[in-house]
Structures are given as structure tokens and as C-alpha cells.
Scaffold this motif. Sequence first.
Motif, PDB file in Angstrom:
ATOM      1  N   LEU A  65       9.876   0.409   3.400  1.00 28.55           N
ATOM      2  CA  LEU A  65      10.476   1.084   4.621  1.00 28.55           C
ATOM      3  C   LEU A  65      11.517   0.501   5.143  1.00 28.55           C
ATOM      4  CD1 LEU A  65       6.871   1.348   6.375  1.00 28.55           C
ATOM      5  CD2 LEU A  65       7.988   3.036   5.358  1.00 28.55           C
ATOM      6  N   ASP A  66      11.841  -0.776   5.178  1.00 30.12           N
ATOM      7  CA  ASP A  66      13.168  -1.242   5.355  1.00 30.12           C
ATOM      8  C   ASP A  66      14.310  -0.800   4.660  1.00 30.12           C
ATOM      9  OD1 ASP A  66      13.631  -4.566   3.632  1.00 30.12           O
ATOM     10  OD2 ASP A  66      11.904  -2.910   3.548  1.00 30.12           O
ATOM     11  N   GLN A  67      14.198  -0.060   3.521  1.00 30.81           N
ATOM     12  CA  GLN A  67      15.180   0.215   2.795  1.00 30.81           C
ATOM     13  C   GLN A  67      15.514   1.859   2.850  1.00 30.81           C
ATOM     14  OE1 GLN A  67      14.137  -1.306  -1.240  1.00 30.81           O
ATOM     15  NE2 GLN A  67      14.782  -3.694  -0.175  1.00 30.81           N
ATOM     16  N   GLU A  68      14.480   2.498   3.605  1.00 29.98           N
ATOM     17  CA  GLU A  68      14.373   4.008   3.837  1.00 29.98           C
ATOM     18  C   GLU A  68      15.173   4.110   5.075  1.00 29.98           C
ATOM     19  OE1 GLU A  68      13.146   6.226   1.513  1.00 29.98           O
ATOM     20  OE2 GLU A  68      13.099   4.579   0.011  1.00 29.98           O
ATOM     21  N   GLU A  69      16.199   5.390   5.002  1.00 33.02           N
ATOM     22  CA  GLU A  69      16.612   5.649   6.417  1.00 33.02           C
ATOM     23  C   GLU A  69      15.551   6.177   7.375  1.00 33.02           C
ATOM     24  OE1 GLU A  69      19.663   9.223   7.440  1.00 33.02           O
ATOM     25  OE2 GLU A  69      20.374   8.064   5.768  1.00 33.02           O
ATOM     26  N   ASP A  70      14.681   6.820   7.024  1.00 31.22           N
ATOM     27  CA  ASP A  70      13.621   7.166   7.745  1.00 31.22           C
ATOM     28  C   ASP A  70      12.500   6.096   8.172  1.00 31.22           C
ATOM     29  OD1 ASP A  70      12.836   7.682   5.116  1.00 31.22           O
ATOM     30  OD2 ASP A  70      12.001   9.810   5.633  1.00 31.22           O
ATOM     31  N   GLY A  71      12.576   5.035   7.650  1.00 32.34           N
ATOM     32  CA  GLY A  71      11.647   4.031   7.550  1.00 32.34           C
ATOM     33  C   GLY A  71      10.779   3.817   8.880  1.00 32.34           C
ATOM     34  N   SER A  72      11.554   3.602   9.911  1.00 30.14           N
ATOM     35  CA  SER A  72      10.814   3.516  11.038  1.00 30.14           C
ATOM     36  C   SER A  72      10.273   4.632  11.648  1.00 30.14           C
ATOM     37  CB  SER A  72      11.858   2.845  12.151  1.00 30.14           C
ATOM     38  OG  SER A  72      12.632   3.901  12.622  1.00 30.14           O
ATOM     39  N   ALA A  73      10.705   5.760  11.317  1.00 33.95           N
ATOM     40  CA  ALA A  73       9.828   6.942  11.627  1.00 33.95           C
ATOM     41  C   ALA A  73       8.713   7.017  10.744  1.00 33.95           C
ATOM     42  CB  ALA A  73      10.275   8.298  11.400  1.00 33.95           C
ATOM     43  N   ILE A  74       8.494   6.831   9.554  1.00 34.28           N
ATOM     44  CA  ILE A  74       7.439   6.745   8.499  1.00 34.28           C
ATOM     45  C   ILE A  74       6.611   5.775   9.266  1.00 34.28           C
ATOM     46  CG2 ILE A  74       6.698   6.163   6.297  1.00 34.28           C
ATOM     47  CD1 ILE A  74       9.333   7.370   5.334  1.00 34.28           C
ATOM     48  N   GLN A  75       6.813   4.536   9.617  1.00 32.72           N
ATOM     49  CA  GLN A  75       5.985   3.500  10.266  1.00 32.72           C
ATOM     50  C   GLN A  75       5.259   4.012  11.487  1.00 32.72           C
ATOM     51  OE1 GLN A  75       7.765  -0.460  10.530  1.00 32.72           O
ATOM     52  NE2 GLN A  75       5.647  -1.178  10.847  1.00 32.72           N
ATOM     53  N   ASP A  76       6.040   4.670  12.201  1.00 39.68           N
ATOM     54  CA  ASP A  76       5.509   5.275  13.318  1.00 39.68           C
ATOM     55  C   ASP A  76       4.389   6.518  12.919  1.00 39.68           C
ATOM     56  OD1 ASP A  76       7.292   3.903  15.098  1.00 39.68           O
ATOM     57  OD2 ASP A  76       8.512   5.593  15.425  1.00 39.68           O
ATOM     58  N   ALA A  77       4.634   7.276  11.954  1.00 33.20           N
ATOM     59  CA  ALA A  77       3.781   8.227  11.489  1.00 33.20           C
ATOM     60  C   ALA A  77       2.573   7.759  10.865  1.00 33.20           C
ATOM     61  CB  ALA A  77       4.393   9.177  10.331  1.00 33.20           C
ATOM     62  N   LEU A  78       2.675   6.643  10.157  1.00 34.77           N
ATOM     63  CA  LEU A  78       1.596   5.970   9.636  1.00 34.77           C
ATOM     64  C   LEU A  78       0.781   5.432  10.727  1.00 34.77           C
ATOM     65  CD1 LEU A  78       3.240   3.943   6.730  1.00 34.77           C
ATOM     66  CD2 LEU A  78       1.376   5.767   6.580  1.00 34.77           C
ATOM     67  N   GLU A  79       1.255   4.985  12.069  1.00 36.95           N
ATOM     68  CA  GLU A  79       0.496   4.300  12.941  1.00 36.95           C
ATOM     69  C   GLU A  79      -0.396   5.367  13.751  1.00 36.95           C
ATOM     70  OE1 GLU A  79       0.991   1.327  16.910  1.00 36.95           O
ATOM     71  OE2 GLU A  79       2.800   2.828  16.304  1.00 36.95           O
ATOM     72  N   LYS A  80       0.308   6.595  13.701  1.00 40.75           N
ATOM     73  CA  LYS A  80      -0.500   7.624  14.088  1.00 40.75           C
ATOM     74  C   LYS A  80      -1.700   8.122  13.398  1.00 40.75           C
ATOM     75  CE  LYS A  80       2.880   9.833  17.364  1.00 40.75           C
ATOM     76  NZ  LYS A  80       2.332   9.055  18.468  1.00 40.75           N
ATOM     77  N   LEU A  81      -1.249   8.058  11.911  1.00 40.69           N
ATOM     78  CA  LEU A  81      -2.257   8.552  11.093  1.00 40.69           C
ATOM     79  C   LEU A  81      -3.704   7.336  10.858  1.00 40.69           C
ATOM     80  CD1 LEU A  81      -0.187   9.580   7.998  1.00 40.69           C
ATOM     81  CD2 LEU A  81      -1.791  10.978   9.206  1.00 40.69           C
ATOM     82  N   THR A  82      -3.084   6.134  11.127  1.00 37.47           N
ATOM     83  CA  THR A  82      -4.089   5.073  10.764  1.00 37.47           C
ATOM     84  C   THR A  82      -4.681   4.211  11.754  1.00 37.47           C
ATOM     85  OG1 THR A  82      -2.361   3.546  10.166  1.00 37.47           O
ATOM     86  CG2 THR A  82      -3.274   5.163   8.423  1.00 37.47           C
ATOM     87  N   GLY A  83      -3.823   4.098  13.017  1.00 37.00           N
ATOM     88  CA  GLY A  83      -3.796   3.356  14.034  1.00 37.00           C
ATOM     89  C   GLY A  83      -3.385   1.885  13.669  1.00 37.00           C
ATOM     90  N   GLN A  84      -2.644   1.790  12.414  1.00 34.40           N
ATOM     91  CA  GLN A  84      -2.019   0.451  12.001  1.00 34.40           C
ATOM     92  C   GLN A  84      -0.766   0.520  12.200  1.00 34.40           C
ATOM     93  OE1 GLN A  84      -3.688  -1.157   8.151  1.00 34.40           O
ATOM     94  NE2 GLN A  84      -1.713  -1.898   7.747  1.00 34.40           N
TER      95      GLN A  84
END
Length: 122
Positions: A65-84
Motif C-alpha cells: 500500500l505504501d507503494q501505490e498511489e491510491d494506497g491510503s484510499a485502499i487502506q480506508d476501503a479495507l477498514e470499511k470492509l473488514t473493520g481492520q
Amino acid sequence: MSLSFIRRFFSSPVTAEAMSAATQKAQSIIDGNAVAVFSKSYCPYCNQTKKLLKDNNAEFYALELDQEEDGSAIQDALEKLTGQRTVPNVFIGQKHIGGNSDLQAKAKELKSLLSSVNAIKA
């Protein structure tokens, strides 16, 4: 103070469009891989997770995620999907396993779990 904290503190909020795209990307990775690991390249827990998977001859897809331009957005999306929010964020057979400690706790049954989703290298 970590770089991710600073980046998150100073970054602009993720737009609804970017969140939708990030959610679709994350879900596509989860759906398209028997084992998916959302990781950060500098994270020691992520490295432990990837090592455990490698030691078990697992075929897995790791997205740094730290090497992806949209990494923080993906991390936010994962938090919504998993709660983690933390990484690593591990999925096996499209099921959320959790983080490194969750995967390490499954170490004894990991070979069987990986075999059940055809994720063992021949």
C-alpha cells in the motif's frame, strides 16, 4: 511519529469517487486471488506474514500500500470492509483472516487452509 500518520494527517480526505474505486480495486484483488495480503513494504509484521506464507509454499498476491498511489484510499476501503485498519490485512479463500497475529495463530492449520483454496505451489 510515523510517516503514515503524518501522511494521513496532512492528506486531503478521500473523495467518494476515489473511495469507490479503491473499494472496487481491493475487492477485485480479494476475489481474484486465493491468498491476498495488503501490506506495507517497511512493516515488520507484514514481512513476518509474507515469510510465513512463503515458508508454507503459498502462492499469494501482496499489494504494498505504501507503494501505490491510491494506497491510503485502499487502506480506508479495507477498514470499511473488514473493520481492520492495520496491516497486514490477510484474506485466504476470499475470507478475511485478520492481521499477522491472526495468521500466526493459524500456523498449524495453515497448510490445510492453503490446500483447501489451491494456494500451494507445486
